[in-house]
Design an enzyme around this catalytic site. Sequence first.
Site, mmCIF file in Angstrom:
data_model
loop_
_atom_site.group_PDB
_atom_site.id
_atom_site.type_symbol
_atom_site.label_atom_id
_atom_site.label_comp_id
_atom_site.label_asym_id
_atom_site.label_seq_id
_atom_site.Cartn_x
_atom_site.Cartn_y
_atom_site.Cartn_z
ATOM 1 N N LYS A 96 1.933 11.637 -10.946
ATOM 2 C CA LYS A 96 1.106 10.754 -11.785
ATOM 3 C C LYS A 96 1.928 9.526 -12.112
ATOM 4 C CE LYS A 96 -2.189 13.703 -14.154
ATOM 5 N NZ LYS A 96 -2.640 14.230 -15.455
ATOM 6 N N ASN A 135 -2.459 18.777 -20.102
ATOM 7 C CA ASN A 135 -2.748 17.770 -21.122
ATOM 8 C C ASN A 135 -3.021 18.374 -22.495
ATOM 9 O OD1 ASN A 135 -2.580 15.151 -19.947
ATOM 10 N ND2 ASN A 135 -4.217 15.806 -18.597
ATOM 11 N N GLU A 192 -6.058 16.846 -10.261
ATOM 12 C CA GLU A 192 -6.641 17.196 -11.566
ATOM 13 C C GLU A 192 -8.163 17.323 -11.523
ATOM 14 O OE1 GLU A 192 -4.635 15.521 -15.031
ATOM 15 O OE2 GLU A 192 -6.542 15.593 -16.093
ATOM 16 N N HIS A 243 -2.361 10.844 -27.201
ATOM 17 C CA HIS A 243 -2.536 9.472 -26.693
ATOM 18 C C HIS A 243 -3.229 8.606 -27.741
ATOM 19 C CE1 HIS A 243 -2.247 10.850 -22.204
ATOM 20 N NE2 HIS A 243 -1.071 10.737 -22.773
ATOM 21 N N ARG A 288 0.804 -1.235 0.000
ATOM 22 C CA ARG A 288 0.000 0.000 0.000
ATOM 23 C C ARG A 288 0.834 1.281 0.000
ATOM 24 N NH1 ARG A 288 -3.026 -2.989 3.806
ATOM 25 N NH2 ARG A 288 -4.729 -4.078 2.769
ATOM 26 N N ARG A 344 -5.023 21.469 -13.462
ATOM 27 C CA ARG A 344 -3.986 20.507 -13.855
ATOM 28 C C ARG A 344 -4.272 19.889 -15.231
ATOM 29 N NH1 ARG A 344 -0.551 16.029 -10.411
ATOM 30 N NH2 ARG A 344 0.625 15.296 -12.211
ATOM 31 N N HIS A 383 6.329 9.603 -27.140
ATOM 32 C CA HIS A 383 5.249 10.340 -26.474
ATOM 33 C C HIS A 383 5.304 11.839 -26.844
ATOM 34 C CE1 HIS A 383 2.421 11.570 -23.391
ATOM 35 N NE2 HIS A 383 3.310 12.447 -22.960
ATOM 36 N N GLU A 412 7.197 19.092 -24.429
ATOM 37 C CA GLU A 412 6.569 19.392 -23.126
ATOM 38 C C GLU A 412 7.045 20.753 -22.602
ATOM 39 O OE1 GLU A 412 4.134 17.507 -22.202
ATOM 40 O OE2 GLU A 412 4.565 15.385 -22.542
ATOM 41 N N LYS A 449 5.311 23.500 -13.671
ATOM 42 C CA LYS A 449 4.630 22.250 -13.306
ATOM 43 C C LYS A 449 4.338 22.222 -11.808
ATOM 44 C CE LYS A 449 3.572 17.673 -13.876
ATOM 45 N NZ LYS A 449 3.664 16.468 -14.639
ATOM 46 N N HIS A 479 -2.662 16.262 -25.548
ATOM 47 C CA HIS A 479 -2.445 14.877 -25.115
ATOM 48 C C HIS A 479 -3.587 13.942 -25.501
ATOM 49 C CE1 HIS A 479 0.890 16.610 -23.009
ATOM 50 N NE2 HIS A 479 1.211 15.491 -22.375
HETATM 51 P P1 NAD Z 1 11.423 6.792 -22.035
HETATM 52 O O1 NAD Z 1 11.357 6.591 -20.606
HETATM 53 O O2 NAD Z 1 11.016 5.694 -22.939
HETATM 54 O O3 NAD Z 1 12.894 7.260 -22.405
HETATM 55 C C1 NAD Z 1 13.206 7.536 -23.744
HETATM 56 C C2 NAD Z 1 14.430 6.753 -24.232
HETATM 57 O O4 NAD Z 1 15.602 7.355 -23.732
HETATM 58 C C3 NAD Z 1 14.465 5.316 -23.785
HETATM 59 O O5 NAD Z 1 15.002 4.527 -24.800
HETATM 60 C C4 NAD Z 1 15.413 5.367 -22.600
HETATM 61 O O6 NAD Z 1 16.020 4.136 -22.328
HETATM 62 C C5 NAD Z 1 16.410 6.360 -23.078
HETATM 63 N N1 NAD Z 1 17.157 7.091 -22.074
HETATM 64 C C6 NAD Z 1 16.712 7.533 -20.880
HETATM 65 N N2 NAD Z 1 17.648 8.294 -20.310
HETATM 66 C C7 NAD Z 1 18.706 8.331 -21.160
HETATM 67 C C8 NAD Z 1 19.950 8.963 -21.136
HETATM 68 N N3 NAD Z 1 20.290 9.812 -20.170
HETATM 69 N N4 NAD Z 1 20.811 8.745 -22.147
HETATM 70 C C9 NAD Z 1 20.459 7.928 -23.187
HETATM 71 N N5 NAD Z 1 19.272 7.330 -23.285
HETATM 72 C C10 NAD Z 1 18.409 7.539 -22.278
HETATM 73 O O7 NAD Z 1 10.517 8.054 -22.495
HETATM 74 P P2 NAD Z 1 10.312 9.512 -21.889
HETATM 75 O O8 NAD Z 1 10.123 10.389 -23.059
HETATM 76 O O9 NAD Z 1 11.319 9.861 -20.882
HETATM 77 O O10 NAD Z 1 8.919 9.368 -21.123
HETATM 78 C C11 NAD Z 1 7.736 9.041 -21.816
HETATM 79 C C12 NAD Z 1 6.774 8.425 -20.835
HETATM 80 O O11 NAD Z 1 6.464 9.372 -19.826
HETATM 81 C C13 NAD Z 1 5.464 8.023 -21.462
HETATM 82 O O12 NAD Z 1 5.091 6.760 -20.990
HETATM 83 C C14 NAD Z 1 4.489 9.073 -20.970
HETATM 84 O O13 NAD Z 1 3.182 8.585 -20.873
HETATM 85 C C15 NAD Z 1 5.064 9.411 -19.629
HETATM 86 N N6 NAD Z 1 4.704 10.718 -19.119
HETATM 87 C C16 NAD Z 1 4.257 10.791 -17.851
HETATM 88 C C17 NAD Z 1 3.947 12.005 -17.299
HETATM 89 C C18 NAD Z 1 3.521 12.078 -15.861
HETATM 90 O O14 NAD Z 1 3.085 13.137 -15.425
HETATM 91 N N7 NAD Z 1 3.682 11.029 -15.103
HETATM 92 C C19 NAD Z 1 4.101 13.166 -18.048
HETATM 93 C C20 NAD Z 1 4.569 13.062 -19.350
HETATM 94 C C21 NAD Z 1 4.869 11.831 -19.876
HETATM 95 N N1 GLY Z 2 1.727 15.405 -17.514
HETATM 96 C C1 GLY Z 2 0.427 15.772 -17.089
HETATM 97 C C2 GLY Z 2 0.297 15.935 -15.615
HETATM 98 O O1 GLY Z 2 1.219 15.702 -14.877
HETATM 99 O O2 GLY Z 2 -0.761 16.264 -15.143
#
Ligand code: NAD
Ligand code: GLY
Length: 361
Positions: free
Chosen positions: A140, A242, A234, A249, A118, A238, A262, A182, A224, A245
């Site tokens: 998130k 998006n 949200e 998505h 939990r 918040r 993404h 972003e 942010k 998005h």
């Molecule tokens: P990712 O985590 O897939 O990383 C992108 C690529 O870069 C991967 O191949 C990874 O292995 C590589 N990588 C990471 N760090 C590196 C480094 N320093 N040097 C070389 N390679 C490196 O993608 P991302 O763009 O970081 O994140 C996308 C994800 O985040 C999606 O799933 C999206 O839905 C999510 N997201 C979440 C939120 C949230 O608020 N939680 C907000 C925006 C996006």
């Molecule tokens: N990336 C959207 C949020 O954090 O609300």
Amino acid sequence: MKTLNVELGDRSYPIYIGRELIDRAELLARHVSSQQVLLLTNATVAPLYLARVNAALGDRRIEQLILPDGEAYKTLDSAAEIWDRLLERRFSRNATLVALGGGVIGDLGGFAAACYQRGIPFVQIPTTLLAQVDSSVGGKTGVNHPRGKNMIGAFYQPLAVIADTGTLCTLPDRELSAGLAEVIKYGLIRDPAFFEWIEANIKALVQREPEALAHAIEQSCRNKAAVVAADERETGVRATLNLGHTFGHAIETGCGYGTYLHGEAVAIGTCMAARLSHRLGWLGYDGVGRIESLLRSAGLPTQLEPGQLSAGRMLELMAVDKKNVDGKLRLILLEGIGTATLPLEIDSATVEATLTEILSS
Ligand code: NAD
Ligand code: GLY
């Protein structure tokens, strides 16, 4: 090192931004109080940074879990692998999960931490630009479902975010651009001066000039943190984070996770939101042009390839979105550069007409 705070009462936490932070044992020790630590990363990041973080964590019982790389692994199966490991090693409720990687590892690790017994302590060490400016901040967490992105998840805040800008030097260009989508978003939804600064500095950002990148990360996190502090769950503002998005998505799900990154899908989705805002008479044509031109200069796509998705299929996919209420489509649109609307119910015929126009051009 710059420190910002996400103000959430007794769950407030710092975002540290600076170079070589992953080597700083005292910084990690400030937020990792347990002996048992699960250090989660992926097969790409592990050879680059895992040993350094492991060393900085010092003399603890560290369990490393290295998952395959990719959005396709942001699944319930991967979460189950994390829980299996935690249970196999008899990790208790005070064990800390440290997520080292991009948004995939951060979202997945946070979700696993939220559910294990939990909720166990959780620290984010984001290593992509996208994760440093967006996904690691705000709590998130979650995984994808074959029918929709991020459909299973939880709000679960980390104890700290340690954004080491030095890690960005190994990031592929395409990933850097995805993060810039972003960054541009913050300018568009609430910070017109920042949008103008990005327009003026886009070359420096693409060329990874350290000062420009550090400023972009700090200003993005400032935006942010303010939005999350105002509306953690949200229920209102918040949702403006998006922008683009809902379209994005749908593009990610419809084209198959991994076809577009993404941030790339968000860039195309932002252009769709801008065009729809224009059709509704809210955003001037010059505004649409500035947005498309800035995204292109950031190395991002601004439209789908011909034949990838029809307007009808896009609408079908957009029907699975967390902002929808009672099954009705709600979108974030722009009233100008620097002003986003709250989620608005938009007549699907208007959305379809805009999409048809975009996809046939
Ligand atoms: P990712 O985590 O897939 O990383 C992108 C690529 O870069 C991967 O191949 C990874 O292995 C590589 N990588 C990471 N760090 C590196 C480094 N320093 N040097 C070389 N390679 C490196 O993608 P991302 O763009 O970081 O994140 C996308 C994800 O985040 C999606 O799933 C999206 O839905 C999510 N997201 C979440 C939120 C949230 O608020 N939680 C907000 C925006 C996006
Ligand atoms: N990336 C959207 C949020 O954090 O609300």
